[in-house]
Scaffold this active site. Structure first.
Site, PDB file in Angstrom:
ATOM      1  N   LYS A   1      83.202 -98.531 104.479  1.00 36.60           N
ATOM      2  CA  LYS A   1      81.696 -98.603 104.749  1.00 36.60           C
ATOM      3  C   LYS A   1      81.303 -99.059 106.079  1.00 36.60           C
ATOM      4  CE  LYS A   1      80.129 -96.972 100.694  1.00 36.60           C
ATOM      5  NZ  LYS A   1      79.320 -95.842 100.680  1.00 36.60           N
TER       6      LYS A   1
ATOM      7  N   TYR B   1      85.625-105.939  96.414  1.00 40.92           N
ATOM      8  CA  TYR B   1      85.216-104.659  96.842  1.00 40.92           C
ATOM      9  C   TYR B   1      86.248-103.946  97.799  1.00 40.92           C
ATOM     10  CZ  TYR B   1      81.396-101.391  98.843  1.00 40.92           C
ATOM     11  OH  TYR B   1      80.718-100.136  99.111  1.00 40.92           O
TER      12      TYR B   1
END
Length: 258
Positions: free
Chosen positions: A166, A159
């Site tokens: 995020k 990720y």
């Protein structure tokens, strides 16, 4: 307020950013919002994306605009158009995220300063910009949502750069909730489990990430686009009037297990 009305978006006016194709979260939210009686203006990135999106939005009466948040004036023009059309806004859904592939596919420690800054600008700070533009046109209050992921709070293989981005988004949600609460504007991050969207396809070994999520999930499956849209619709409805500042998971329970 009747109990039935609390779970409806009938008569509400919304702005939804980030429709890319029929698999995008923004499209799921758009389709359900229209089915529940909301009027919406939606955005796609540019003319190239428009050829995939307009065949979806036109049949359900959702007006489509182009909006690239990196282009000066485009976000302002989008909000202005929606406000002129509706007179006000009741909910806003921000479902856009992007990072340069070289930075996204590499280690976080190898990410470029420019790439990291662009990822934060598009995926995170644009939500604050959107809120600043929309809040004055929400006289009755309402909801603002953005989309996060489990990788914000724990390190998820592959990720990469989007994890810290995020994390910043979820922190921004909390501060925006505090600042906009006096205007009766509620702010949330929706955190779905992995589904195969266009944005997700840019993540290395996304198939492996989905397989891991399915194996870990207490529900023993991945979530659907419809389930993500249902949570988003609930948060935009009057039924969620007492909630703000949360990251809310719709991931089959993956976030709750080791």
């Amino acid at each position: 307020m009747s109990k039935a009305a609390a779970f409806s978006l009938a008569g509400k006016k919304g702005l939804i950013l980030g429709v890319a194709n029929e698999r995008s979260i923004a499209w799921g939210c758009t389709e359900l919002a229209r089915a529940q009686g909301a009027d919406v203006v939606v955005s796609c990135l540019n003319e190239k994306a428009r050829k995939w999106v307009e065949p979806l939005t036109a049949p359900i009466g959702a007006e489509l605009m182009n909006c690239n948040v990196e282009e000066p004036g485009e976000l302002e023009a989008l909000v202005q158009h929606a406000v002129q059309k509706f007179g006000k806004l009741d909910f806003v859904i921000h479902s856009i995220a992007w990072a340069p592939l070289d930075d996204l596919h590499g280690d976080v420690v190898d990410s470029s300063r420019e790439g990291f800054a662009r990822a934060v600008s598009v995926s995170c700070h644009s939500f604050a910009e959107l809120a600043k533009l929309c809040a004055p046109h929400m006289p009755d209050g309402g909801s603002m949502l953005s989309m996060s992921y489990l990788g914000s709070g724990e390190a998820v293989p592959n990720y990469g750069l989007m994890g810290p981005v995020k994390a910043a988004l979820e922190s921004m949600v909390r501060y925006m909730a505090m600042e906009l609460g006096p205007r009766n504007i509620r702010v949330h991050a929706v955190s779905p489990g992995p589904i195969l969207t266009r944005a997700a396809s840019g993540i290395a070994d996304f198939d492996g990430l989905m397989a891991t999520a399915q194996a870990k999930a207490p529900l023993q499956r991945l979530v659907t686009l419809e389930e993500i849209a249902q949570l988003s619709a609930f948060l935009c409805s009057d039924a969620a009037s007492g909630m703000s500042g949360q990251t809310i998971y719709v991931d089959g329970g993956v976030h709750a297990v080791d």
